[in-house]
Motif scaffolding. Structure first.
Motif, PDB file in Angstrom:
ATOM      1  N   GLU A  21     -39.279 -27.195  22.485  1.00 42.52           N
ATOM      2  CA  GLU A  21     -38.973 -28.309  22.069  1.00 42.52           C
ATOM      3  C   GLU A  21     -39.577 -29.033  20.549  1.00 42.52           C
ATOM      4  O   GLU A  21     -38.573 -29.026  19.765  1.00 42.52           O
ATOM      5  CB  GLU A  21     -38.755 -29.785  22.648  1.00 42.52           C
ATOM      6  N   ARG A  24     -37.428 -26.708  18.632  1.00 41.32           N
ATOM      7  CA  ARG A  24     -36.111 -26.856  18.404  1.00 41.32           C
ATOM      8  C   ARG A  24     -36.098 -27.929  17.270  1.00 41.32           C
ATOM      9  O   ARG A  24     -34.483 -27.932  17.075  1.00 41.32           O
ATOM     10  CB  ARG A  24     -35.308 -26.846  19.375  1.00 41.32           C
ATOM     11  N   ARG A  25     -36.609 -29.384  17.896  1.00 42.20           N
ATOM     12  CA  ARG A  25     -36.364 -30.443  16.924  1.00 42.20           C
ATOM     13  C   ARG A  25     -36.673 -30.061  15.578  1.00 42.20           C
ATOM     14  O   ARG A  25     -36.723 -30.979  14.218  1.00 42.20           O
ATOM     15  CB  ARG A  25     -37.095 -31.745  17.494  1.00 42.20           C
ATOM     16  N   LYS A 102     -27.324 -29.902  32.408  1.00 40.66           N
ATOM     17  CA  LYS A 102     -27.123 -30.964  31.643  1.00 40.66           C
ATOM     18  C   LYS A 102     -26.325 -32.409  32.101  1.00 40.66           C
ATOM     19  O   LYS A 102     -26.182 -33.288  31.290  1.00 40.66           O
ATOM     20  CB  LYS A 102     -26.092 -29.810  31.515  1.00 40.66           C
ATOM     21  N   LEU A 193     -30.658 -35.788  27.149  1.00 37.00           N
ATOM     22  CA  LEU A 193     -29.578 -35.911  27.322  1.00 37.00           C
ATOM     23  C   LEU A 193     -29.175 -35.163  26.072  1.00 37.00           C
ATOM     24  O   LEU A 193     -28.030 -34.764  25.380  1.00 37.00           O
ATOM     25  CB  LEU A 193     -28.748 -35.088  27.817  1.00 37.00           C
ATOM     26  N   GLU A 194     -28.316 -36.740  25.437  1.00 35.06           N
ATOM     27  CA  GLU A 194     -27.327 -37.007  24.769  1.00 35.06           C
ATOM     28  C   GLU A 194     -27.855 -36.388  23.163  1.00 35.06           C
ATOM     29  O   GLU A 194     -26.319 -36.434  22.549  1.00 35.06           O
ATOM     30  CB  GLU A 194     -26.776 -39.113  24.623  1.00 35.06           C
ATOM     31  N   ASP A 195     -28.390 -36.827  22.946  1.00 34.67           N
ATOM     32  CA  ASP A 195     -29.052 -35.799  21.670  1.00 34.67           C
ATOM     33  C   ASP A 195     -29.276 -34.321  21.833  1.00 34.67           C
ATOM     34  O   ASP A 195     -29.449 -33.887  20.989  1.00 34.67           O
ATOM     35  CB  ASP A 195     -30.725 -36.849  21.598  1.00 34.67           C
ATOM     36  N   GLY A 196     -28.583 -34.063  23.276  1.00 32.15           N
ATOM     37  CA  GLY A 196     -28.945 -32.471  22.730  1.00 32.15           C
ATOM     38  C   GLY A 196     -30.135 -31.987  22.814  1.00 32.15           C
ATOM     39  O   GLY A 196     -29.918 -30.256  22.319  1.00 32.15           O
ATOM     40  N   LEU A 197     -31.180 -32.466  23.924  1.00 33.21           N
ATOM     41  CA  LEU A 197     -32.017 -32.113  24.299  1.00 33.21           C
ATOM     42  C   LEU A 197     -32.973 -31.926  25.520  1.00 33.21           C
ATOM     43  O   LEU A 197     -32.251 -31.978  26.211  1.00 33.21           O
ATOM     44  CB  LEU A 197     -33.652 -33.239  23.157  1.00 33.21           C
TER      45      LEU A 197
END
Length: 230
Positions: A21, A24-25, A102, A193-197
């Motif tokens: 993560e 990815r961030r 998801k 999840l809203e942040d796509g993480l």
């Protein structure tokens, strides 16, 4: 480097989610990434993170680090060498928990949840002593801590650690066993999840209550352990 690192880590994505993560961030400085291991430094927390196929490669990579006060190792056979090299005396043995779904979690609307402000640091320090004052200040400044309010009264809080994991869950004593911990963590899962993480957290192996909560919320729990040394 990024693709090579992910190729190695994705062989055990659950155990390595705390490394995947940050990559990815875009908060990871990747120092080594090949078919036999990954070494990186997470830039928000200044924590080194290492996973290797064998002790010899781990020793080589650890020797490349000049100074270290915080590191997470994903193989038990690296603990003693790392601790001795850097004079680290504290160890947290943890499982990795990750919410691989998801789908958002349906939550009860019993609490109002909102971001905590820097001037609320005293109430956090009163109830939570696992991080330094400076780290708490940074989390508040970054907008990473959230409070749950019942009838306009703060009853607890939760947030993200500097490297991105969900944590700092604390329900004040008089409000425990009412399901508020579940509500707060569900909020953090949905926000992530809203942040796509991918929501992830690390739980000390003796914290059976927290492990049970993660399972209840749908987290997958790693079989292998990881080790924070500091």
């Amino acid at each position: 480097m990024k693709s090579r690192a992910l190729e190695y880590l994705i062989k055990d994505p659950l155990l390595h989610m705390g490394m995947i993560e940050p990559i990815r961030r875009d908060t990871a400085e990747i120092l080594y990434a090949e078919i036999d291991g990954v070494l990186m430094k997470e830039e928000q927390s200044n924590a080194y993170m290492i996973s290797v196929d064998n002790f010899e490669k781990g020793q080589e990579l650890i020797n490349s680090i000049l100074k270290c006060s915080l590191i997470v190792a994903h193989q038990k056979y690296m603990i003693d060498y790392i601790s001795n090299r850097f004079g680290l005396t504290e160890k947290l043995e943890c499982v990795q928990a990750a919410y691989m779904d998801k789908t958002k979690i349906h939550t009860k609307e019993e609490l109002e949840i909102r971001q905590l402000e820097p001037n609320q640091i005293e109430v956090i320090l009163k109830h939570y002593n696992k991080l330094s004052n400076n780290e708490i200040e940074m989390l508040l400044k970054n907008g990473s801590l959230f409070g749950g309010y019942k009838n306009h009264v703060l009853i607890g809080f939760i947030g993200n650690h500097l490297e991105g994991s969900i944590g700092l869950l604390e329900i004040f004593p008089e409000y425990r066993r009412l399901g508020y911990g579940t509500i707060l963590e569900s909020y953090m899962i949905n926000k992530t999840l809203e942040d796509g993480l991918v929501p992830f957290t690390q739980v000390e192996i003796e914290n059976k209550k927290s492990i049970a909560l993660q399972k209840k919320l749908g987290f997958k729990i790693s079989i292998d352990k990881l080790y924070w040394l500091f």
